[in-house]
Write an enzyme that holds these catalytic residues in place. Structure first.
Site, mmCIF file in Angstrom:
data_model
loop_
_atom_site.group_PDB
_atom_site.id
_atom_site.type_symbol
_atom_site.label_atom_id
_atom_site.label_comp_id
_atom_site.label_asym_id
_atom_site.label_seq_id
_atom_site.Cartn_x
_atom_site.Cartn_y
_atom_site.Cartn_z
ATOM 1 N N LYS A 1 0.915 -1.151 -0.017
ATOM 2 C CA LYS A 1 0.098 -0.116 0.022
ATOM 3 C C LYS A 1 0.638 1.193 -0.026
ATOM 4 O O LYS A 1 0.555 2.126 -0.731
ATOM 5 C CB LYS A 1 -0.822 0.028 1.201
ATOM 6 C CG LYS A 1 -1.846 -1.045 1.327
ATOM 7 C CD LYS A 1 -2.695 -0.667 2.462
ATOM 8 C CE LYS A 1 -2.290 -0.754 3.759
ATOM 9 N NZ LYS A 1 -1.601 -1.952 4.303
ATOM 10 N N ARG B 1 -9.617 1.075 8.645
ATOM 11 C CA ARG B 1 -9.305 -0.211 9.021
ATOM 12 C C ARG B 1 -10.561 -0.855 9.703
ATOM 13 O O ARG B 1 -10.421 -1.984 10.025
ATOM 14 C CB ARG B 1 -8.206 -0.404 9.684
ATOM 15 C CG ARG B 1 -6.923 -0.100 8.795
ATOM 16 C CD ARG B 1 -5.514 -0.330 9.488
ATOM 17 N NE ARG B 1 -4.470 0.199 8.453
ATOM 18 C CZ ARG B 1 -3.087 -0.037 8.686
ATOM 19 N NH1 ARG B 1 -2.984 -0.978 9.549
ATOM 20 N NH2 ARG B 1 -2.548 0.430 7.883
ATOM 21 N N ARG C 1 11.264 -7.057 4.968
ATOM 22 C CA ARG C 1 11.215 -5.645 5.068
ATOM 23 C C ARG C 1 11.776 -5.130 6.544
ATOM 24 O O ARG C 1 12.637 -4.268 6.754
ATOM 25 C CB ARG C 1 9.895 -5.009 4.847
ATOM 26 C CG ARG C 1 9.859 -3.542 5.154
ATOM 27 C CD ARG C 1 8.395 -3.031 4.770
ATOM 28 N NE ARG C 1 7.601 -3.103 5.841
ATOM 29 C CZ ARG C 1 6.076 -2.829 5.841
ATOM 30 N NH1 ARG C 1 5.561 -2.371 4.836
ATOM 31 N NH2 ARG C 1 5.479 -3.267 6.886
ATOM 32 N N ARG D 1 11.791 -1.830 11.026
ATOM 33 C CA ARG D 1 10.642 -1.657 11.796
ATOM 34 C C ARG D 1 10.273 -2.675 12.860
ATOM 35 O O ARG D 1 10.320 -3.593 12.609
ATOM 36 C CB ARG D 1 9.459 -1.793 10.857
ATOM 37 C CG ARG D 1 9.112 -0.236 10.528
ATOM 38 C CD ARG D 1 8.122 -0.326 9.350
ATOM 39 N NE ARG D 1 6.660 -0.745 9.800
ATOM 40 C CZ ARG D 1 5.277 -0.559 9.418
ATOM 41 N NH1 ARG D 1 5.411 -0.038 8.184
ATOM 42 N NH2 ARG D 1 4.375 -1.017 9.643
ATOM 43 N N ARG E 1 -1.172 -8.765 12.879
ATOM 44 C CA ARG E 1 -1.436 -7.607 12.269
ATOM 45 C C ARG E 1 -2.456 -8.314 11.184
ATOM 46 O O ARG E 1 -3.335 -7.585 10.620
ATOM 47 C CB ARG E 1 -0.433 -6.840 11.647
ATOM 48 C CG ARG E 1 0.331 -6.015 12.595
ATOM 49 C CD ARG E 1 1.762 -5.356 12.381
ATOM 50 N NE ARG E 1 1.556 -4.761 11.147
ATOM 51 C CZ ARG E 1 2.745 -4.454 10.209
ATOM 52 N NH1 ARG E 1 3.853 -5.145 10.757
ATOM 53 N NH2 ARG E 1 2.787 -3.725 9.266
HETATM 54 P P1 AMP Z 1 1.028 0.703 8.440
HETATM 55 O O1 AMP Z 1 2.159 1.393 8.144
HETATM 56 O O2 AMP Z 1 -0.156 1.146 7.597
HETATM 57 O O3 AMP Z 1 1.089 -0.865 8.516
HETATM 58 O O4 AMP Z 1 0.422 1.160 9.920
HETATM 59 C C1 AMP Z 1 1.264 0.582 11.040
HETATM 60 C C2 AMP Z 1 0.746 0.611 12.481
HETATM 61 O O5 AMP Z 1 0.001 1.992 12.698
HETATM 62 C C3 AMP Z 1 -0.736 -0.295 12.453
HETATM 63 O O6 AMP Z 1 -0.124 -1.676 12.866
HETATM 64 C C4 AMP Z 1 -1.346 0.249 13.618
HETATM 65 O O7 AMP Z 1 -1.003 0.134 14.993
HETATM 66 C C5 AMP Z 1 -1.326 1.700 13.091
HETATM 67 N N1 AMP Z 1 -2.295 2.050 12.304
HETATM 68 C C6 AMP Z 1 -2.020 2.638 11.014
HETATM 69 N N2 AMP Z 1 -3.536 2.909 10.380
HETATM 70 C C7 AMP Z 1 -4.396 2.714 11.310
HETATM 71 C C8 AMP Z 1 -5.717 2.789 11.373
HETATM 72 N N3 AMP Z 1 -6.426 3.279 10.127
HETATM 73 N N4 AMP Z 1 -6.455 2.348 12.386
HETATM 74 C C9 AMP Z 1 -5.749 1.894 13.623
HETATM 75 N N5 AMP Z 1 -4.339 2.000 13.619
HETATM 76 C C10 AMP Z 1 -3.601 2.137 12.455
#
Ligand code: AMP
Length: 195
Positions: free
Chosen positions: A14, A89, A128, A134, A145
């Site tokens: 994404k 989400r 990654r 990360r 996740r």
């Molecule tokens: P991502 O980089 O999109 O994988 O997001 C990393 C982390 O940020 C996720 O595992 C969540 O802990 C938090 N996060 C990102 N977007 C959301 C969302 N829309 N709702 C809740 N937590 C989020």
């Protein structure tokens, strides 16, 4: 005017695709994950709140995430459109986004789903982790996740499918090819542009 979002499991690409699409479509990409990570690095109150959830792969609570997105979407730079990456989400986040847009007489034009098989996703994410360091890319957290994605975010996908604004794109393969596939899917859904 482009109001659209990218949705998909962790590791589906994404973030990478959002940046590329942002360039091609000339629209601002907003990644909730990136905003949280910046806040964590800068140790802001929002970052301190989010970190405990992110470290274990949980969603940051809806109230916190929604408030942040509401603020970001009120900025001048997104008044003509945006590409959301990683939001909504949860079902509550869908309602919030509908409300934010509805207040301005706007609505979402398109949702693009990026797909890939779970095992490929786990492999990509663990790969990654070696590069980016990360902390939420270790195997236990990655599987959690993915599980959250299946249990909660797939309902979000179904909601947009029901509205007839979802297009699904195979996220496997070279980055450039996936971008071309997404561009073709957008073109097919909205031949006159995404309005
Ligand atoms: P991502 O980089 O999109 O994988 O997001 C990393 C982390 O940020 C996720 O595992 C969540 O802990 C938090 N996060 C990102 N977007 C959301 C969302 N829309 N709702 C809740 N937590 C989020």
């Amino acid at each position: 005017m482009t109001r659209m979002l990218l949705i998909g499991p962790p590791g589906s690409g994404k973030g990478t695709q959002a940046e590329r699409l942002s360039d091609r479509l000339g629209v601002v990409a907003i990644s909730t994950g990136d905003i949280f990570r910046t806040n964590v690095q800068e140790k802001t109150p929002l970052g301190l709140k989010a970190k405990t959830y992110m470290d274990v792969g949980d969603f940051v609570p809806d109230e916190v995430t929604n408030e942040m997105v509401r603020g970001r979407l009120s900025s001048e730079d997104v008044k003509d459109g945006f590409l959301l990456d990683g939001y909504p989400r949860t079902v509550q986040q869908i309602t919030e986004l509908d409300d934010i847009l509805g207040r301005n007489g706007q609505q979402l034009a398109l949702a693009v789903l990026l797909t890939a098989a779970d095992e490929e996703l786990v492999e990509r994410l663990l790969g990654r982790a070696l590069i980016t360091g990360r902390t939420d890319d270790n195997e236990t957290v990655v599987r959690h996740r993915l599980d959250l994605y299946h249990r909660q975010t797939e309902t979000v996908v179904a909601n947009y499918a029901q509205r007839g604004i979802l297009t699904s794109v195979n996220g496997s393969g070279p980055v450039e090819e996936v971008t071309d596939r997404v561009m073709a899917a957008i073109e097919k859904m909205a031949p006159k542009g995404v309005h």
